[in-house]
Design an enzyme around this catalytic site. Structure first.
Site, PDB file in Angstrom:
ATOM      1  N   ASN A  88       0.863  -1.177   0.000  1.00 57.07           N
ATOM      2  CA  ASN A  88       0.000   0.000   0.000  1.00 57.07           C
ATOM      3  C   ASN A  88       0.900   1.228   0.000  1.00 57.07           C
ATOM      4  O   ASN A  88       1.474   1.580   1.032  1.00 57.07           O
ATOM      5  CB  ASN A  88      -0.912  -0.024   1.240  1.00 57.07           C
ATOM      6  CG  ASN A  88      -1.805   1.204   1.318  1.00 57.07           C
ATOM      7  OD1 ASN A  88      -1.820   2.030   0.412  1.00 57.07           O
ATOM      8  ND2 ASN A  88      -2.547   1.313   2.419  1.00 57.07           N
ATOM      9  N   TRP A  89       1.004   1.854  -1.165  1.00 54.72           N
ATOM     10  CA  TRP A  89       1.913   3.006  -1.288  1.00 54.72           C
ATOM     11  C   TRP A  89       1.325   4.272  -0.662  1.00 54.72           C
ATOM     12  O   TRP A  89       2.006   5.287  -0.570  1.00 54.72           O
ATOM     13  CB  TRP A  89       2.220   3.273  -2.770  1.00 54.72           C
ATOM     14  CG  TRP A  89       3.187   2.302  -3.388  1.00 54.72           C
ATOM     15  CD1 TRP A  89       3.821   1.255  -2.761  1.00 54.72           C
ATOM     16  CD2 TRP A  89       3.648   2.296  -4.750  1.00 54.72           C
ATOM     17  NE1 TRP A  89       4.640   0.605  -3.651  1.00 54.72           N
ATOM     18  CE2 TRP A  89       4.555   1.222  -4.884  1.00 54.72           C
ATOM     19  CE3 TRP A  89       3.382   3.085  -5.868  1.00 54.72           C
ATOM     20  CZ2 TRP A  89       5.192   0.919  -6.093  1.00 54.72           C
ATOM     21  CZ3 TRP A  89       4.010   2.797  -7.069  1.00 54.72           C
ATOM     22  CH2 TRP A  89       4.912   1.724  -7.178  1.00 54.72           C
ATOM     23  N   LYS A  90       0.043   4.230  -0.295  1.00 51.13           N
ATOM     24  CA  LYS A  90      -0.636   5.407   0.283  1.00 51.13           C
ATOM     25  C   LYS A  90      -0.407   6.639  -0.614  1.00 51.13           C
ATOM     26  O   LYS A  90      -0.269   6.473  -1.824  1.00 51.13           O
ATOM     27  CB  LYS A  90      -0.188   5.615   1.734  1.00 51.13           C
ATOM     28  CG  LYS A  90      -0.367   4.323   2.552  1.00 51.13           C
ATOM     29  CD  LYS A  90      -0.247   4.503   4.038  1.00 51.13           C
ATOM     30  CE  LYS A  90      -0.451   3.152   4.731  1.00 51.13           C
ATOM     31  NZ  LYS A  90      -0.362   3.218   6.177  1.00 51.13           N
ATOM     32  N   HIS A 114      -9.740   1.008   4.660  1.00 49.71           N
ATOM     33  CA  HIS A 114      -8.484   1.222   5.382  1.00 49.71           C
ATOM     34  C   HIS A 114      -8.724   2.171   6.559  1.00 49.71           C
ATOM     35  O   HIS A 114      -9.540   3.099   6.459  1.00 49.71           O
ATOM     36  CB  HIS A 114      -7.432   1.807   4.431  1.00 49.71           C
ATOM     37  CG  HIS A 114      -6.059   1.768   5.019  1.00 49.71           C
ATOM     38  ND1 HIS A 114      -5.627   2.709   5.925  1.00 49.71           N
ATOM     39  CD2 HIS A 114      -5.055   0.886   4.880  1.00 49.71           C
ATOM     40  CE1 HIS A 114      -4.392   2.404   6.302  1.00 49.71           C
ATOM     41  NE2 HIS A 114      -4.023   1.307   5.686  1.00 49.71           N
ATOM     42  N   GLU A 155      -7.166   4.583   7.642  1.00 52.04           N
ATOM     43  CA  GLU A 155      -6.953   6.002   7.348  1.00 52.04           C
ATOM     44  C   GLU A 155      -8.178   6.600   6.646  1.00 52.04           C
ATOM     45  O   GLU A 155      -8.480   7.783   6.803  1.00 52.04           O
ATOM     46  CB  GLU A 155      -5.672   6.182   6.513  1.00 52.04           C
ATOM     47  CG  GLU A 155      -4.434   5.945   7.386  1.00 52.04           C
ATOM     48  CD  GLU A 155      -3.234   5.373   6.659  1.00 52.04           C
ATOM     49  OE1 GLU A 155      -3.208   5.381   5.425  1.00 52.04           O
ATOM     50  OE2 GLU A 155      -2.308   4.887   7.356  1.00 52.04           O
ATOM     51  N   GLU A 181      -5.639  -5.282  10.234  1.00 47.64           N
ATOM     52  CA  GLU A 181      -4.668  -4.226  10.516  1.00 47.64           C
ATOM     53  C   GLU A 181      -5.062  -3.529  11.819  1.00 47.64           C
ATOM     54  O   GLU A 181      -5.916  -2.631  11.800  1.00 47.64           O
ATOM     55  CB  GLU A 181      -4.654  -3.191   9.379  1.00 47.64           C
ATOM     56  CG  GLU A 181      -4.225  -3.738   8.039  1.00 47.64           C
ATOM     57  CD  GLU A 181      -3.598  -2.660   7.153  1.00 47.64           C
ATOM     58  OE1 GLU A 181      -2.435  -2.834   6.779  1.00 47.64           O
ATOM     59  OE2 GLU A 181      -4.249  -1.650   6.871  1.00 47.64           O
ATOM     60  N   GLY A 233       1.891   2.239  10.958  1.00 47.95           N
ATOM     61  CA  GLY A 233       2.819   3.369  10.891  1.00 47.95           C
ATOM     62  C   GLY A 233       3.456   3.730  12.217  1.00 47.95           C
ATOM     63  O   GLY A 233       4.057   4.789  12.352  1.00 47.95           O
ATOM     64  N   SER A 287       3.011  -2.143  10.501  1.00 48.53           N
ATOM     65  CA  SER A 287       4.453  -2.143  10.785  1.00 48.53           C
ATOM     66  C   SER A 287       5.160  -3.436  10.383  1.00 48.53           C
ATOM     67  O   SER A 287       6.080  -3.885  11.076  1.00 48.53           O
ATOM     68  CB  SER A 287       4.699  -1.807  12.262  1.00 48.53           C
ATOM     69  OG  SER A 287       4.247  -0.486  12.539  1.00 48.53           O
ATOM     70  N   GLY A 323       2.906  -1.092   4.385  1.00 50.07           N
ATOM     71  CA  GLY A 323       2.863   0.334   4.089  1.00 50.07           C
ATOM     72  C   GLY A 323       4.274   0.872   3.882  1.00 50.07           C
ATOM     73  O   GLY A 323       4.884   0.682   2.830  1.00 50.07           O
TER      74      GLY A 323
HETATM   75  P1  13P Z   1       2.726   0.452   7.836  1.00 48.48           P
HETATM   76  O1  13P Z   1       3.304  -0.821   7.231  1.00 48.48           O
HETATM   77  O2  13P Z   1       3.459   1.677   7.409  1.00 48.48           O
HETATM   78  O3  13P Z   1       2.522   0.314   9.292  1.00 48.48           O
HETATM   79  O4  13P Z   1       1.270   0.604   7.184  1.00 48.48           O
HETATM   80  C1  13P Z   1       0.411  -0.462   7.216  1.00 48.48           C
HETATM   81  C2  13P Z   1      -0.763  -0.158   6.373  1.00 48.48           C
HETATM   82  O5  13P Z   1      -1.543   0.723   6.683  1.00 48.48           O
HETATM   83  C3  13P Z   1      -0.966  -0.948   5.156  1.00 48.48           C
HETATM   84  O6  13P Z   1      -2.225  -0.725   4.616  1.00 48.48           O
END
Ligand code: 13P
Length: 236
Positions: free
Chosen positions: A6-8, A90, A92, A159, A165, A197, A218
């Site tokens: 997930n490149w966000k 997600h 977020e 998640e 994060g 993470s 992420g």
């Molecule tokens: P991180 O791997 O940066 O914790 O993010 C996880 C994530 O939200 C994947 O969708």
């Protein structure tokens, strides 16, 4: 195994080309690799991966099928852009856009109708975990999101919100407990990824856990060497 990135909201065209080329040239695995770039990068990633076993997905789609919804992208448009997958729910999206389980349910139905596989994210907050509500929260999310949705057409990503994060990965026993619960809930008919993470140091151990069918990565997915190490996990 499914290794999803997930490149966000990261990367320009140039940066995406460089990252995807490094990854594609160094993959040595039969694992399924899924990349979720921003909408603007989908075509670029698609072109560069067309000869490889890398699949592309969007990070969200609209709760509506088409029409006057400025700024939205429909499931049909996501499919039409060459994607096979779409991330839904997600944390977020839930946090910054107040997305609800009911909306995720509607999006999942539209995604499946457009022949996309939704990667549906669920998970508890730190407060909920501390007060022993994790399984209750997971059940409530599944009950609502999966109303009239065929689970076998979807993938779930567990998640924990507090692990995203933060550098705080869930402990193995915490992952096992929730994955076992979800696996039983669907009588083994759904693939379940862990996210939160995940990095090149903890991924092998997480991928070896029971009822873990892959990881959703992420931050570490933005660094070629880290993601390649995670993606090249040996087949079980
Ligand atoms: P991180 O791997 O940066 O914790 O993010 C996880 C994530 O939200 C994947 O969708």
């Amino acid at each position: 195994m499914i290794i999803a990135a997930n490149w966000k909201m990261n990367l320009t065209q140039k940066q995406a080309v460089s990252l995807i080329n490094s990854i594609a040239n160094n993959l040595n695995t039969k694992n399924n690799i899924l990349i979720f770039p921003s909408f603007t990068l989908i075509e670029t990633v698609k072109k560069l991966t067309s000869q490889k076993t890398i699949f592309v997905g969007a990070q969200d789609c609209s709760v509506n099928s088409s029409g006057a919804y400025t700024g939205e992208v429909s499931a049909e448009q996501v499919k039409d852009s060459g994607c096979n997958y779409v991330i839904l729910g997600h944390s977020e999206r839930r946090k910054y856009h107040n997305e609800t389980d009911l909306q995720i349910n509607k999006k999942a139905k539209l995604a499946i109708k457009s022949d996309l596989t939704p990667l549906i994210c669920i998970g508890e907050t730190l407060e909920q975990r501390k007060t022993n509500q994790t399984i209750k929260v997971i059940k409530a999310q599944l009950d609502e999101i999966y109303t009239e949705v065929d689970a076998s057409r979807t993938i779930i990503a567990y998640e924990p919100v507090w692990a995203i994060g933060t550098g705080l990965t869930a402990k193995n026993e915490e992952i096992i407990e929730v994955h076992n619960y979800i696996n039983d809930y669907f009588s083994g008919k759904v693939r379940i990824l862990y996210g939160g993470s995940v990095n090149e140091q903890n991924s092998d151990e997480i991928l070896a856990l029971k009822n873990v069918s892959g990881v959703l990565v992420g931050g570490a997915s933005l660094v070629a060497e880290k993601f390649i190490k995670i993606a090249n996990f040996l087949q079980k």
